[in-house]
Design an enzyme around this catalytic site. Structure first.
Site, short mmCIF file in Angstrom:
data_model
loop_
_atom_site.label_atom_id
_atom_site.label_comp_id
_atom_site.label_asym_id
_atom_site.label_seq_id
_atom_site.Cartn_x
_atom_site.Cartn_y
_atom_site.Cartn_z
N GLU A 163 0.25 19.13 -1.62
CA GLU A 163 -0.97 17.34 -1.64
C GLU A 163 -0.42 16.38 -1.58
O GLU A 163 0.43 16.16 -1.47
CB GLU A 163 -1.75 18.41 -2.81
N LYS A 212 0.33 12.73 -3.20
CA LYS A 212 0.24 11.74 -4.32
C LYS A 212 -0.07 10.97 -4.13
O LYS A 212 0.23 9.56 -3.98
CB LYS A 212 1.91 12.42 -4.68
N ASP A 237 -1.43 7.14 -5.71
CA ASP A 237 -0.72 6.19 -6.10
C ASP A 237 -2.04 4.93 -7.00
O ASP A 237 -2.68 4.40 -6.38
CB ASP A 237 -0.36 5.14 -4.96
N TYR A 256 -6.97 16.82 -9.47
CA TYR A 256 -5.83 17.62 -8.63
C TYR A 256 -5.30 18.92 -9.94
O TYR A 256 -4.26 19.77 -9.81
CB TYR A 256 -4.85 17.39 -8.06
N LYS A 286 8.51 11.24 -2.41
CA LYS A 286 8.26 9.99 -2.46
C LYS A 286 9.12 9.86 -1.33
O LYS A 286 9.99 9.79 -0.67
CB LYS A 286 9.86 9.06 -3.81
N CYS A 308 3.15 -32.87 -2.40
CA CYS A 308 2.16 -31.73 -1.98
C CYS A 308 2.52 -32.32 -0.91
O CYS A 308 2.41 -33.11 0.25
CB CYS A 308 0.87 -32.17 -2.75
N CYS A 347 -1.32 -34.16 0.01
CA CYS A 347 -1.86 -35.03 -0.11
C CYS A 347 -0.73 -36.23 -0.74
O CYS A 347 -0.92 -37.22 -0.97
CB CYS A 347 -2.74 -35.09 -1.64
N CYS A 352 -0.37 -28.70 -7.13
CA CYS A 352 -0.67 -30.49 -7.43
C CYS A 352 -1.86 -30.41 -8.35
O CYS A 352 -2.26 -30.23 -8.18
CB CYS A 352 -1.57 -30.14 -6.28
N CYS A 379 -7.04 -34.58 -3.56
CA CYS A 379 -6.10 -33.12 -2.43
C CYS A 379 -7.31 -33.04 -1.65
O CYS A 379 -8.22 -31.89 -2.39
CB CYS A 379 -5.41 -32.31 -3.11
#
Ligand code: IVH
Length: 672
Positions: A113, A115, A117, A225, A316, A410, A413, A428, A434
């Site tokens: 089946e 797995k 996550d 399950y 896995k 930045c 700006c 910033c 900005c």
């Protein structure tokens, strides 16, 4: 309607809605429209409000949450929650089979089946009703998250049929469907909150939220399950899942290939290889395949190690990884001013999609992996939505390459960036000058959950800003028809729509205006609480730190942010201009009339069963009258409203702390 008629009608509606719920959330095969479902649910809600004595705990109306858990109780698992040993290759699986064959002599039948996550959960049912849901915790004891799990629509509150054991536990995983997680992030982007990077961690965090109403809105899903109990009437694992499916659980089914009986390793690998490719087409994440011995008697014979069953193993999948060239590092400035470095990659196919960009997170991450422009990098897609760079192929590096110099100013700006102590991100600080920050604030202001201004969208804001027609949200209300009409592509209708939309937004209630201002950490719910507590903007503007944190759900972080916002003179000016423009900066007469302060400063715990009110009604009344509801008794508790069957431990604690206990009649008098 007589009481009897109401009771019958409630029972019939509940049964029908339960069936539609099952068709929709478990089978994904609805047989009526969403609209019809909602109408029926509304009918039931009305009836239950009128006849609360017939509103059952497992009513389909109870999925919306509302129960608040302050501290999750830790409870010992009846059966320890084991994990699985992992495998990564055909050889590992073959070793697994060899180990088993040493223990039992029989033709082995496996079940493969997916797995999932997600977050592991163990749910106990008693007499066909959901009794309790526990997290894995440390495997021996977990947290009681029943109130939150009850909001998950694919998990039945009561079972179908009648051939279920009196008591059993069912285990599985809770997760975010991909599309739901995507939408959640889009909503967060809308309101300028940081995005969630990882669906599993977010699901786990969601299940530990105190307010089950928020959990309900998050729309988590499940697959179950594993059935556990005494003397279960099953011969095989497949049989148990088949039955669990009949009882109404969402279980893997052979029809959609989520589960398959396999006789040997070749067949197991057929399943593994199929899903290794197909997994990207699922609406949820899986990180491998689980292989189990199907026969219960054999499982028992094969047995367990201290940590995991010997009759099952996880395979896995490898996180898919590719190499590509990092062409350039660019820097994005978010609405809050947070800087995110982005890797612009030579486009490459990874996990089913073409990847052009990867997140580099922050300066530390770049330094740690010594990532440089021009490098050949390894890109991986794990549980995260945005792929990440996991390493650099140093041998392929150009001999003249230099370490990356993180930007100091930045990119939008030119302001020098700051980095607060303990924070990974650069910011910033030019909040009001900005461009992406200015535009972001305006976009938040007009967004659906804030002012919801008809005719205005993100693109229009960009355009108006680019044409220097608006610099801040107050400028919006000083736009004229002629200014708009003069713009390219702006016809008469479109221009008038915007003007009308802005005019209409002057009726948007105070709490949404407050949310729309974009004060950091003041989301929808917080804005509501603040509006209710302070009633108008002047009171809020002049509130002290202590007054702010005395408000329900307002902690230090939010209070500081509010104080900081109003300490900036231009913000106060902005609010005053908006007020001058006619926006709502106080609760309406109607809102004021519907709330009282009779219970202000008092904290209540509600316990037991009542005859005049349902528990939810009681809680609502407390809040409406300015009181606070808490789920646990402490020194701060002012009163316990006790009904019948108040738990003995609560009673003892109340007496211990000397907290006053009142009944519902006395409570009614308090708010009369
Ligand atoms: S069976 C005693 N089946 O993966 C056996 N587990 O890494 C109990 N998981 O602890 C587990 N999908 O939380 C099983 N189809 C599946 C699963 C599954 C995901 C989780 C589960 C388990 C962990 C092991």
């Amino acid at each position: 309607m007589t009481k009897q008629e109401a009771q019958d009608k409630i029972a019939a509606l509940s049964a029908t809605l339960r069936e539609h719920n099952y068709n929709y959330y478990v089978l994904s095969a609805p047989t009526i429209s969403d609209y019809d479902f909602d109408m029926m649910l509304e009918d039931l809600q009305k009836l239950e409000a009128e006849f609360p004595e017939f509103a059952a705990d497992d009513s389909p109306t109870k999925r919306v949450g509302g129960e608040v858990t302050k501290n999750f109780e830790t409870i010992k698992h009846k059966y320890p929650m084991l994990s699985l040993s992992n495998s990564y290759s055909r050889e590992d699986i073959s070793d697994f089979e060899t180990r088993i064959k040493k223990l039992v002599e029989a033709d082995l039948e496996y079940v493969c089946e997916l797995k999932y996550d997600g977050v592991a959960i163990g749910i106990t049912y008693r007499n066909g009703k959901l009794f309790r849901a526990l997290t894995r915790g440390d495997g021996v004891q977990g947290d009681d998250i029943t109130a939150n799990v009850r909001t998950i629509r694919s998990i039945p509150l009561s079972l179908k049929g009648s051939d279920y054991p009196e008591e059993f536990e069912i285990r599985g995983e809770i997760f975010f469907p991909r599309d739901v997680f995507k939408r959640l992030n889009e909503e967060r982007e809308d309101i300028g909150e940081e995005l969630y990077a990882n669906a599993r961690n977010t699901a786990s965090g969601t299940l530990k939220m105190q307010d089950s109403k928020v959990v309900s809105e998050r729309k988590l899903d499940s697959y179950l399950y594993f059935v556990l109990g005494e003397d279960l009437p099953f011969r095989t694992h497949l049989e148990s899942l088949q039955k669990a499916g009949e009882w109404g659980f969402k279980v893997p089914r052979e029809e959609n290939k989520f589960i398959k009986k396999c006789a040997n390793i070749d067949e197991i690998f057929e399943f593994i290889n199929y899903w290794d490719k197909e997994r990207y087409n699922l609406n949820f994440e899986i990180d491998g395949v689980v292989i189990k011995v199907n026969n219960y008697a054999l499982q028992e014979e094969i047995g367990f190690t201290a940590k995991s069953p010997k009759w099952a193993i996880a395979y896995k999948f490898k996180a898919e990884q590719v190499k590509t060239r990092l062409n350039e590092i660019t820097y994005q400035v978010g609405r809050t001013g947070a800087i995110t470095p982005v890797a612009n990659l030579q486009p490459v196919l990874l996990a089913g999609t073409t990847v052009k960009r990867a997140s580099l997170h922050n300066a530390d991450q770049i330094a740690k992996l010594d990532i440089r422009e021009g490098d050949t990098v390894m890109v991986e897609k794990g549980g995260e939505i945005i792929p990440k760079i996991v390493g650099v192929e140093v041998t392929q590096r150009d001999m003249f390459s230099q370490p990356t110099q993180y930007i100091t100013h930045c990119p939008e700006c030119g302001t020098e960036l700051v980095r607060k102590e303990g924070e990974a991100q650069h910011y910033c600080p030019n909040e009001w000058g900005c461009p992406p920050q200015i535009k972001g604030k305006m976009q938040h202001f007009i967004s659906r959950k804030a002012m919801n201004i008809d005719g205005l969208g993100e693109e229009t804001i960009d355009l108006l800003y680019a044409n220097s027609l608006i610099q801040n949200i107050a400028d919006l209300y000083e736009l004229t028809f002629d200014q708009l009409f003069a713009l390219d592509t702006f016809k008469e209708k479109k221009s008038q729509n915007i003007i009308d939309g802005l005019e209409a937004s002057k009726q948007v209630p105070f709490e949404r205006v407050l949310f729309a201002l974009g004060i950091r950490y003041v989301g929808e719910t917080v804005a509501k609480k603040l509006a209710r507590q302070f009633k108008n903007i002047d009171a809020l503007m002049h509130a002290s730190f202590d007054e702010l944190i005395a408000t329900d759900e307002i902690g230090d972080k939010i209070a500081e942010s509010i104080l900081a916002f109003f300490s900036v003179e231009s913000n106060v000016e902005l609010v005053n201009r908006l007020r001058g423009n006619g926006l709502q900066f106080a609760l309406s007469e109607e809102q004021l009339a519907n709330s009282s302060t009779k219970l202000e400063g008092l904290t209540f715990v509600v316990s037991g069963v009542f005859s005049l009110f349902s528990r939810d009604e009681l809680k609502h009344l407390i809040e409406q009258n300015g009181g606070k509801v808490s789920s646990s008794i402490s020194k701060k508790t002012s009163y316990i409203v006790a009904g019948e069957n108040m738990g003995p431990s609560k009673l003892a604690k109340a007496n211990d702390l000397g907290v006053a206990i009142i009944d519902e009649h006395k409570f009614s008098e308090m708010i009369a």
